[in-house]
Enzyme design. Sequence first.
Site, PDB file in Angstrom:
ATOM      1  N   LYS A 176      29.671  59.991  73.908  1.00 61.85           N
ATOM      2  CA  LYS A 176      29.783  58.605  74.318  1.00 61.85           C
ATOM      3  C   LYS A 176      31.227  58.411  74.777  1.00 61.85           C
ATOM      4  O   LYS A 176      32.164  58.403  73.971  1.00 61.85           O
ATOM      5  CB  LYS A 176      29.422  57.668  73.158  1.00 61.85           C
ATOM      6  N   GLY A 229      38.687  56.513  66.521  1.00 69.14           N
ATOM      7  CA  GLY A 229      38.886  55.132  66.934  1.00 69.14           C
ATOM      8  C   GLY A 229      39.409  54.281  65.801  1.00 69.14           C
ATOM      9  O   GLY A 229      40.077  54.773  64.884  1.00 69.14           O
ATOM     10  N   SER A 230      39.088  53.012  65.832  1.00 67.54           N
ATOM     11  CA  SER A 230      39.662  52.059  64.895  1.00 67.54           C
ATOM     12  C   SER A 230      38.997  52.143  63.525  1.00 67.54           C
ATOM     13  O   SER A 230      37.840  52.551  63.388  1.00 67.54           O
ATOM     14  CB  SER A 230      39.516  50.636  65.434  1.00 67.54           C
ATOM     15  N   VAL A 233      35.758  49.878  63.275  1.00 64.64           N
ATOM     16  CA  VAL A 233      34.535  50.480  63.807  1.00 64.64           C
ATOM     17  C   VAL A 233      34.108  51.660  62.939  1.00 64.64           C
ATOM     18  O   VAL A 233      32.912  51.885  62.722  1.00 64.64           O
ATOM     19  CB  VAL A 233      34.739  50.909  65.271  1.00 64.64           C
ATOM     20  N   GLY A 234      35.072  52.409  62.420  1.00 67.82           N
ATOM     21  CA  GLY A 234      34.741  53.534  61.552  1.00 67.82           C
ATOM     22  C   GLY A 234      33.949  53.121  60.328  1.00 67.82           C
ATOM     23  O   GLY A 234      33.024  53.822  59.896  1.00 67.82           O
ATOM     24  N   GLU A 251      38.029  59.996  62.326  1.00 67.73           N
ATOM     25  CA  GLU A 251      39.484  60.102  62.518  1.00 67.73           C
ATOM     26  C   GLU A 251      39.926  58.742  63.027  1.00 67.73           C
ATOM     27  O   GLU A 251      39.699  58.395  64.182  1.00 67.73           O
ATOM     28  CB  GLU A 251      39.811  61.227  63.497  1.00 67.73           C
ATOM     29  N   CYS A 285      47.112  57.478  67.287  1.00 64.33           N
ATOM     30  CA  CYS A 285      46.859  57.228  65.870  1.00 64.33           C
ATOM     31  C   CYS A 285      48.019  57.762  65.038  1.00 64.33           C
ATOM     32  O   CYS A 285      48.277  57.279  63.931  1.00 64.33           O
ATOM     33  CB  CYS A 285      45.547  57.861  65.439  1.00 64.33           C
ATOM     34  N   GLN A 330      44.049  44.453  74.633  1.00 62.94           N
ATOM     35  CA  GLN A 330      44.942  45.133  73.701  1.00 62.94           C
ATOM     36  C   GLN A 330      46.358  44.594  73.833  1.00 62.94           C
ATOM     37  O   GLN A 330      47.056  44.382  72.839  1.00 62.94           O
ATOM     38  CB  GLN A 330      44.908  46.641  73.960  1.00 62.94           C
ATOM     39  N   GLU A 384      47.423  48.566  62.197  1.00 62.70           N
ATOM     40  CA  GLU A 384      47.729  49.356  63.393  1.00 62.70           C
ATOM     41  C   GLU A 384      47.631  48.471  64.630  1.00 62.70           C
ATOM     42  O   GLU A 384      46.662  47.735  64.807  1.00 62.70           O
ATOM     43  CB  GLU A 384      46.747  50.515  63.510  1.00 62.70           C
TER      44      GLU A 384
END
Length: 487
Positions: A176, A229-230, A233-234, A251, A285, A330, A384
Amino acid sequence: MNIPKFIPNWIAGVEKASVNSQSFNKLNPADGKTLFQVARSGAEDVNLAVKSCLSAQPQWAAVPPVKRGLILHDIVRTMIDKKEEIAHFVHMETGKSMNDALGEVGGAIECGLFYASEGQRLYGRTTTSGVPNKFASTIRQPVGIAGLIIAANTPIANVAWKVFPALICGNAAILKAAEDTPATAWIFGKIAHEAGLPSRVLNIIQGYGEEAGAPLVAHEDVGVISFTGSTEVGRKIQHTAGKRLAKVSLELGGKNPLIVCDDANLENAAKWILLSAFSNAGQRCASGSRIIIFDSIYEQFVNMLVDKTKELKVGNTNQDDLGPVINEKQLNNMLNAIKKATEYGGNILIGGKRLSDDKHRGGFYLEPTLIDNIDSHAEISQCELFGPIANLYKVNDYQEALDLANDSPYGLTGCIHTRSFDRANHFIQHLQAGVAVVNAGTFGSEPHMPFGGSGYSGNGTREPGTEALDIYSDLKDVYVNINPNEL
């Protein structure tokens, strides 16, 4: 090669628009203008990709790992031949300079070479048994279908980081693509097919996370989900995939500390702080966003940092030090975070504003920003931001610095600058993070080394390195029993 005006999916080796025929515009972060349109996929497109993988995966798994590795080597060789072309896609989609894009492509090639070679080293192990005439060993077997969801900050490196280990283990894969860097994923798919990868083994879905990523995570036939990603969302991915007991590798973000001790080489420390905080527009990250400085050198060192930050050039050419952030949303989030920090007493030493002069007009550029006088538990200290912003903190001694470094919900990377072997070794052992660095930056992972963190930074898995093979394969115990009476 020019970027196409429309970026489609790759399904079963064929370029396809989304089933619903919808699309969205991808903007150039350097000037805000439309680059092209992108397929806006949904659950039906994911279902087609899964069907493609199901038809191809058994045959791909049956290919000996050594031969799978040779096919991946062919992909890498094609990437080398098309290095400039791939870099152009990265440059246009992210706004980073061509030099930085070429460096990123080089890293992706190194990652591909490493995993292609793992086809000759897809080790299990042979061990002893406590039972006479019994032999014990383990073998690796593919999970089945790997769902790979990546971020836009280093698009071709992120593709390589996930696709190559998934394929070498014998899985079929659905990538994706990040909605902000769809063309980079598209050209990788084109290269993979040209290099001889079986057409149904790798499928690439374009679209938004909630519309295309979520159905991939939820699909019962996808055995492993790997996400970069964030943290927000994780968490959702862990919850959804966990309900069906799929394997998950996360990650996630970082709020990474960099300590400058009173015995540090200040020139070297300043160089690495600027790189850690501002290179790639701070969109890592592993970005160094919490700079912890001993009180005895604070004023001297901060003045040095501010002076060096003033010299940085912002733009998308090879003469610039950092480019734009990936999109306007962002950028606005960062501007709001800076505004909120100042309302609570934060002091902007330099930067803090959007660049809108003739060179930067229309683009998503933020001045490289340093802020001090911030409480370590303020929102900007704990969350972050994924942009060129670093907070500065003053401490009295090493122990206070280490305590502050560990006072974070994240645990990805950290760095210390010191000439003391004792401090450096203690920091390595006691930093609560997945990566510890001495006298360099907070970033710089290598493809043969494990990368990952704990807390808000991930669920403890590690990619890349050989450790990633544990994510994309299952271990099977094998016991062979011998009847000595039949010898």
